[in-house]
Design a protein around this motif. Structure first.
Motif, PDB file in Angstrom:
ATOM      1  N   ARG A  59       0.816  -1.215   0.000  1.00  0.00           N
ATOM      2  CA  ARG A  59       0.000   0.000   0.000  1.00  0.00           C
ATOM      3  C   ARG A  59       0.850   1.266   0.000  1.00  0.00           C
ATOM      4  O   ARG A  59       0.492   2.279   0.587  1.00  0.00           O
ATOM      5  CB  ARG A  59      -0.965  -0.019   1.176  1.00  0.00           C
ATOM      6  N   GLY A  60       2.032   1.188  -0.650  1.00  0.00           N
ATOM      7  CA  GLY A  60       2.877   2.366  -0.794  1.00  0.00           C
ATOM      8  C   GLY A  60       3.791   2.648   0.388  1.00  0.00           C
ATOM      9  O   GLY A  60       4.368   3.725   0.477  1.00  0.00           O
ATOM     10  N   ILE A  61       3.941   1.677   1.285  1.00  0.00           N
ATOM     11  CA  ILE A  61       4.716   1.870   2.510  1.00  0.00           C
ATOM     12  C   ILE A  61       5.846   0.852   2.594  1.00  0.00           C
ATOM     13  O   ILE A  61       5.660  -0.313   2.258  1.00  0.00           O
ATOM     14  CB  ILE A  61       3.820   1.678   3.756  1.00  0.00           C
ATOM     15  N   VAL A  95       6.684   2.389  -3.373  1.00  0.00           N
ATOM     16  CA  VAL A  95       6.526   3.043  -2.080  1.00  0.00           C
ATOM     17  C   VAL A  95       6.549   4.563  -2.219  1.00  0.00           C
ATOM     18  O   VAL A  95       7.195   5.115  -3.104  1.00  0.00           O
ATOM     19  CB  VAL A  95       7.582   2.591  -1.047  1.00  0.00           C
ATOM     20  N   GLU A  96       5.805   5.200  -1.335  1.00  0.00           N
ATOM     21  CA  GLU A  96       5.765   6.655  -1.255  1.00  0.00           C
ATOM     22  C   GLU A  96       6.198   7.144   0.118  1.00  0.00           C
ATOM     23  O   GLU A  96       6.562   8.290   0.283  1.00  0.00           O
ATOM     24  CB  GLU A  96       4.343   7.161  -1.503  1.00  0.00           C
ATOM     25  N   LEU A  97       6.097   6.253   1.098  1.00  0.00           N
ATOM     26  CA  LEU A  97       6.412   6.605   2.481  1.00  0.00           C
ATOM     27  C   LEU A  97       7.284   5.502   3.066  1.00  0.00           C
ATOM     28  O   LEU A  97       6.957   4.321   2.950  1.00  0.00           O
ATOM     29  CB  LEU A  97       5.120   6.738   3.295  1.00  0.00           C
ATOM     30  N   VAL A  98       8.398   5.908   3.676  1.00  0.00           N
ATOM     31  CA  VAL A  98       9.336   4.966   4.274  1.00  0.00           C
ATOM     32  C   VAL A  98       9.473   5.314   5.746  1.00  0.00           C
ATOM     33  O   VAL A  98       9.804   6.451   6.092  1.00  0.00           O
ATOM     34  CB  VAL A  98      10.709   5.036   3.569  1.00  0.00           C
ATOM     35  N   VAL A  99       9.196   4.343   6.597  1.00  0.00           N
ATOM     36  CA  VAL A  99       9.340   4.525   8.039  1.00  0.00           C
ATOM     37  C   VAL A  99      10.460   3.598   8.484  1.00  0.00           C
ATOM     38  O   VAL A  99      10.314   2.378   8.444  1.00  0.00           O
ATOM     39  CB  VAL A  99       8.033   4.196   8.791  1.00  0.00           C
ATOM     40  N   LEU A 122       0.161   2.446  10.173  1.00  0.00           N
ATOM     41  CA  LEU A 122       0.155   2.670   8.732  1.00  0.00           C
ATOM     42  C   LEU A 122      -0.938   1.905   8.000  1.00  0.00           C
ATOM     43  O   LEU A 122      -1.221   2.182   6.840  1.00  0.00           O
ATOM     44  CB  LEU A 122       1.531   2.338   8.158  1.00  0.00           C
ATOM     45  N   ARG A 123      -1.569   0.943   8.675  1.00  0.00           N
ATOM     46  CA  ARG A 123      -2.735   0.279   8.077  1.00  0.00           C
ATOM     47  C   ARG A 123      -3.973   1.166   8.165  1.00  0.00           C
ATOM     48  O   ARG A 123      -4.958   0.916   7.474  1.00  0.00           O
ATOM     49  CB  ARG A 123      -3.010  -1.050   8.763  1.00  0.00           C
ATOM     50  N   ASP A 124      -3.930   2.163   9.018  1.00  0.00           N
ATOM     51  CA  ASP A 124      -5.034   3.120   9.150  1.00  0.00           C
ATOM     52  C   ASP A 124      -5.022   4.015   7.911  1.00  0.00           C
ATOM     53  O   ASP A 124      -4.131   4.850   7.741  1.00  0.00           O
ATOM     54  CB  ASP A 124      -4.840   3.938  10.432  1.00  0.00           C
ATOM     55  N   ASP A 125      -6.015   3.806   7.030  1.00  0.00           N
ATOM     56  CA  ASP A 125      -6.056   4.546   5.767  1.00  0.00           C
ATOM     57  C   ASP A 125      -6.038   6.055   5.979  1.00  0.00           C
ATOM     58  O   ASP A 125      -5.348   6.777   5.257  1.00  0.00           O
ATOM     59  CB  ASP A 125      -7.293   4.154   4.951  1.00  0.00           C
ATOM     60  N   ALA A 126      -6.788   6.532   6.949  1.00  0.00           N
ATOM     61  CA  ALA A 126      -6.865   7.978   7.186  1.00  0.00           C
ATOM     62  C   ALA A 126      -5.502   8.521   7.625  1.00  0.00           C
ATOM     63  O   ALA A 126      -5.064   9.575   7.135  1.00  0.00           O
ATOM     64  CB  ALA A 126      -7.934   8.287   8.228  1.00  0.00           C
ATOM     65  N   MET A 127      -4.819   7.821   8.533  1.00  0.00           N
ATOM     66  CA  MET A 127      -3.513   8.290   8.984  1.00  0.00           C
ATOM     67  C   MET A 127      -2.498   8.256   7.847  1.00  0.00           C
ATOM     68  O   MET A 127      -1.727   9.195   7.656  1.00  0.00           O
ATOM     69  CB  MET A 127      -3.013   7.456  10.171  1.00  0.00           C
TER      70      MET A 127
END
Length: 153
Positions: A59-61, A95-99, A122-127
């Motif tokens: 999901r881009g993470i 990916v768009e976001l890397v933690v 990060l599974r929280d779509d809104a967050m």
């Protein structure tokens, strides 16, 4: 919401990397700059972990992580990519976001708990959408430490 790791405002950055290797290198440099750890040691740990299997969460993470000698607590860094980059994620999405997460060598279950907490966050779509659409790095930091979501997004 409180992140499951220490995060310094300097550890939130925009990233223009175009390859997975560049992302890991930029992440190691971000950790080094923010926390005064050795970038080469961080990169070696991240690459070693990545060789076991992609940390592309989907999901881009991506959640690259490693254990690092000389740290006494879990520390995190966030990279928001300017353009999506292939990362060998399970869902094959770029990916768009890397933690990034670094934990002490003997952190045991604490490292796994921190990874699980990041995953839940990060599974929280809104967050995830707020983090991706935040106007700047300060807004991302505010979201992570539980600042005013209204002002950050």
């Amino acid at each position: 919401m409180t992140p499951p790791f220490q995060i310094d405002p300097a550890a939130v950055a925009a990233c223009s990397a175009t390859t997975k290797a560049q992302i890991l290198s930029d992440l190691a440099n971000c950790f080094a700059s923010a926390y005064h750890v050795d970038a080469a040691q961080v990169l070696a740990g991240l690459v070693e972990r990545e060789e076991l299997g992609s940390t592309g969460f989907g999901r881009g993470i991506a959640i690259p992580h490693a254990r690092l000698a000389g740290t006494d607590r879990a520390i995190g860094a966030i990279l928001r990519l300017k353009t999506p980059v292939p990362f060998d994620a399970a869902d094959q999405l770029p990916v768009e976001l890397v933690v990034g997460l670094l934990s002490p060598c003997h952190s045991g279950a604490d490292h796994l708990h921190a990874l699980a907490a990041i995953s839940r966050l990060l599974r929280d779509d809104a967050m995830r959408e707020r983090l991706l659409s935040a106007p700047d790095n300060q807004a991302v930091y505010a979201l992570l430490i539980g600042g005013n979501d209204r002002d950050a997004a």
